[in-house]
Scaffold this active site. Structure first.
Site, PDB file in Angstrom:
ATOM      1  N   SER A  94       0.831  -1.210   0.000  1.00  0.00           N
ATOM      2  CA  SER A  94       0.000   0.000   0.000  1.00  0.00           C
ATOM      3  C   SER A  94       0.865   1.259   0.000  1.00  0.00           C
ATOM      4  CB  SER A  94      -0.885   0.026   1.249  1.00  0.00           C
ATOM      5  OG  SER A  94      -1.820  -1.012   1.193  1.00  0.00           O
ATOM      6  N   ARG A 118       1.415   4.237  -3.075  1.00  0.00           N
ATOM      7  CA  ARG A 118       1.128   5.648  -2.775  1.00  0.00           C
ATOM      8  C   ARG A 118       2.357   6.527  -2.941  1.00  0.00           C
ATOM      9  NH1 ARG A 118      -2.503   2.395  -0.466  1.00  0.00           N
ATOM     10  NH2 ARG A 118      -4.507   3.192   0.311  1.00  0.00           N
ATOM     11  N   GLY A 131      -6.085  -3.697  -7.587  1.00  0.00           N
ATOM     12  CA  GLY A 131      -7.217  -2.838  -7.221  1.00  0.00           C
ATOM     13  C   GLY A 131      -6.746  -1.463  -6.757  1.00  0.00           C
ATOM     14  N   ARG A 175     -13.948  -7.018 -10.683  1.00  0.00           N
ATOM     15  CA  ARG A 175     -14.101  -6.380  -9.355  1.00  0.00           C
ATOM     16  C   ARG A 175     -14.880  -5.067  -9.470  1.00  0.00           C
ATOM     17  NH1 ARG A 175      -8.475  -6.661  -6.362  1.00  0.00           N
ATOM     18  NH2 ARG A 175      -9.789  -5.923  -4.665  1.00  0.00           N
ATOM     19  N   GLN A 227      -9.185   2.116  -0.289  1.00  0.00           N
ATOM     20  CA  GLN A 227      -9.040   2.436  -1.722  1.00  0.00           C
ATOM     21  C   GLN A 227     -10.042   3.507  -2.128  1.00  0.00           C
ATOM     22  OE1 GLN A 227      -9.236  -1.356  -3.745  1.00  0.00           O
ATOM     23  NE2 GLN A 227      -7.146  -1.892  -3.157  1.00  0.00           N
ATOM     24  N   ASP A 254      -6.875  -8.236   4.745  1.00  0.00           N
ATOM     25  CA  ASP A 254      -6.021  -9.052   3.871  1.00  0.00           C
ATOM     26  C   ASP A 254      -5.438 -10.270   4.597  1.00  0.00           C
ATOM     27  OD1 ASP A 254      -6.528  -7.335   1.784  1.00  0.00           O
ATOM     28  OD2 ASP A 254      -4.710  -6.145   2.084  1.00  0.00           O
ATOM     29  N   LYS A 265     -12.340  -9.601  -3.440  1.00  0.00           N
ATOM     30  CA  LYS A 265     -10.887  -9.380  -3.476  1.00  0.00           C
ATOM     31  C   LYS A 265     -10.328 -10.051  -4.743  1.00  0.00           C
ATOM     32  CE  LYS A 265     -10.545  -6.960   0.253  1.00  0.00           C
ATOM     33  NZ  LYS A 265     -10.221  -5.537   0.121  1.00  0.00           N
ATOM     34  N   ARG A 321     -12.502 -14.801  -1.574  1.00  0.00           N
ATOM     35  CA  ARG A 321     -11.641 -15.429  -0.560  1.00  0.00           C
ATOM     36  C   ARG A 321     -12.415 -16.254   0.462  1.00  0.00           C
ATOM     37  NH1 ARG A 321      -7.099 -10.600   0.060  1.00  0.00           N
ATOM     38  NH2 ARG A 321      -5.999 -11.135  -1.853  1.00  0.00           N
ATOM     39  N   ARG A 365      -2.544 -14.026  -2.006  1.00  0.00           N
ATOM     40  CA  ARG A 365      -2.661 -14.305  -0.564  1.00  0.00           C
ATOM     41  C   ARG A 365      -3.170 -15.737  -0.318  1.00  0.00           C
ATOM     42  NH1 ARG A 365      -0.739  -9.703   1.204  1.00  0.00           N
ATOM     43  NH2 ARG A 365      -1.559  -7.784   0.318  1.00  0.00           N
TER      44      ARG A 365
HETATM   45  C1  S3P Z   1      -5.709  -1.460   0.088  1.00  0.00           C
HETATM   46  C2  S3P Z   1      -6.929  -1.452   0.705  1.00  0.00           C
HETATM   47  C3  S3P Z   1      -7.717  -2.668   0.969  1.00  0.00           C
HETATM   48  C4  S3P Z   1      -6.851  -3.918   0.857  1.00  0.00           C
HETATM   49  C5  S3P Z   1      -5.972  -3.903  -0.365  1.00  0.00           C
HETATM   50  C6  S3P Z   1      -5.048  -2.705  -0.333  1.00  0.00           C
HETATM   51  C7  S3P Z   1      -5.011  -0.164  -0.149  1.00  0.00           C
HETATM   52  O1  S3P Z   1      -8.771  -2.750   0.026  1.00  0.00           O
HETATM   53  O2  S3P Z   1      -7.662  -5.069   0.844  1.00  0.00           O
HETATM   54  O3  S3P Z   1      -5.190  -5.078  -0.431  1.00  0.00           O
HETATM   55  O4  S3P Z   1      -3.802  -0.160  -0.472  1.00  0.00           O
HETATM   56  O5  S3P Z   1      -5.675   0.870  -0.019  1.00  0.00           O
HETATM   57  P1  S3P Z   1     -10.212  -2.042   0.266  1.00  0.00           P
HETATM   58  O6  S3P Z   1     -10.000  -0.574   0.191  1.00  0.00           O
HETATM   59  O7  S3P Z   1     -11.061  -2.552  -0.864  1.00  0.00           O
HETATM   60  O8  S3P Z   1     -10.673  -2.505   1.596  1.00  0.00           O
END
Ligand code: S3P
Length: 428
Positions: A21, A25, A92, A120, A167, A314, A341, A345, A387
């Site tokens: 993450s 960013r 995602g 998704r 996200q 996760d 996801k 999952r 995962r």
């Molecule tokens: C993430 C947020 C989560 C997580 C993903 C990474 C991120 O998703 O499951 O692996 O980097 O912001 P969600 O925002 O859909 O919960």
């Protein structure tokens, strides 16, 4: 990939790759800032490399030297029209956060993904971004590819998030950099806050009060920064559970991100009777970092639901494996997000682990896991989900005989050296 039962304890020090993450960013904020951003310990996994490719296609100069990534920022609107579809792969985070940035540009873009990402839901970001005035279309109003057209201006928003999602929150905040109006997000539960922290570090005016995030006033231009990406606690989770369930193990995972919005795995394992401690705590670029010490211990089943769910979202697959070795039953509720996801999952964990002899009942919003099982090697499928692949590999280390995991190469998404790291354990 064949994984054999390991009949020796895990002992020693280990380092996991950079946080996924935070890596995403850091490139995104580096790209839209003025000046240079230098990122150390960047995660060289497929997801984050796809983010880099997208920004290179937008004309951003990004160099990679070992695990150091240097981004020459172009400012909020300095991108070049890519004149081709951007590709987010399996990620995602890439597609959702980048859509927020692309909503503020003065050219049209299309962003797509692989087979899994194409299934998704994207309405969770297109809804709030449309309220902000963005012009966005998806396939069947729901799925990638996403088409983002330029608009004359974006507006502020006061958004009551229907589900906790970092996200979605981040997509709104990125789009929010393109308006001077207030951005006010109210979360149902707190999700990971790396975007808020990093935007602040780069010079944005953001305040967090409990579940509310507020970006107010005129936007300052963001300034490039130096970032050290801590180890990914979501990758560490697999080694944490392996050491907790393999007798006499004792490991220390060095330099892991321990941002409180991510440490649910430590809280859950300790609630289950685990023996996990955080050593050497410090703060680096607005993020807490520490070493995680794990010792084997007999676990017990618990009920998991409520506000901890976003903090372990996760990690639920590997918690399900730990629960299969705990005394008593574990119940997980309120986790229906798992169905959307990289794979479904809830289905993947229950079906694939049950093939090894676990007893997991899938429910609509989680699972019920019977403990004290003896797992036995068999053929299982990661379903192309990194995962699930790593969880099944840890199951294979503890299961009797050999476990054959199909589509194991999906680990490249977040931890290409997942197996080699077990062999890198060094003296404690
Ligand atoms: C993430 C947020 C989560 C997580 C993903 C990474 C991120 O998703 O499951 O692996 O980097 O912001 P969600 O925002 O859909 O919960």
């Amino acid at each position: 990939m064949n994984i054999n039962n390991i009949n020796t304890p895990l002992v020693g020090k280990i380092r996991v790759p950079g946080d996924k993450s935070i890596s995403h960013r850091s490139v995104m904020l580096g790209a839209i800032s003025e000046g240079e951003t230098i990122i150390e310990n960047f995660l060289m996994g497929e997801d984050c490399l796809d983010t880099i490719k997208c920004f290179r296609n937008l004309g951003v100069n990004i160099s990679i030297d070992k695990e150091v990534v240097t981004v020459q920022g172009v400012g909020l609107k300095g991108f070049k029209n890519p004149n081709k579809t951007l590709y987010a792969g399996n990620s995602g985070t890439t597609i959702r956060l980048m859509t927020g940035i692309l909503a503020g540009q003065n050219f049209k873009t299309i962003i797509s993904g692989d087979e899994s990402l194409s299934k998704r839901p994207m309405d969770r970001i297109t809804n709030p971004l449309s309220i902000m005035g963005a012009d966005i279309n998806c396939k069947d109003d729901l799925y990638p590819p996403i088409e983002i057209k330029p608009v004359s201006r974006l507006k502020g928003i006061k958004y009551l998030q229907p589900k906790a999602s970092a996200q979605v929150k981040s997509a709104i905040l990125f789009a929010g950099l393109y308006t001077d109006e207030d951005i006010h997000i109210i979360q149902p539960e707190i999700s990971r806050d790396h975007t808020e922290r990093m935007m602040k570090y780069f010079g944005a005016n953001i305040n967090i009060t409990g579940k509310e995030v507020l970006m107010k006033g005129k936007r300052n231009s963001l300034k490039g920064k130096k970032i050290f990406v801590p180890g990914d606690i979501s990758s560490a989770a697999f080694y944490i559970v392996a050491a907790s369930i393999i007798k006499d193990s004792h490991i220390v995972i060095k330099d892991v991100g321990i941002n409180p919005t991510r440490t649910g795995i430590i809280d859950i394992m300790n609630m289950m009777g685990g023996n996990i401690n955080i050593l050497n705590k410090r703060v680096m670029n607005e993020e807490e970092v520490g070493d995680i010490e794990v010792k084997y211990s007999q676990l017990k089943g618990i009920t998991i639901d409520g506000e901890i769910i976003p903090r372990i979202i996760d990690e639920i697959p590997i918690i399900a494996l730990a629960s299969s070795y705990a005394k008593g039953e574990t119940v997980i509720r309120g986790a229906e997000e798992l169905k959307v996801k990289e794979s479904n999952r809830i289905d993947a964990v229950s079906v694939e682990l049950n093939k090894l002899g676990a007893s997991i009942k899938a429910t609509d919003d989680g699972m019920i896991i019977k403990g004290e099982r003896t797992l036995i090697g068999n053929e299982v499928d990661s379903r192309g989900d990194h995962r699930i692949a790593m969880m099944l590999a840890v199951a294979g280390l503890k299961a009797k005989g050999t476990t054959n995991i199909k589509r194991f190469d999906s680990v490249n998404v977040s931890n290409p050296n997942f197996i080699q790291l077990f062999n890198s354990l060094k003296d404690i």
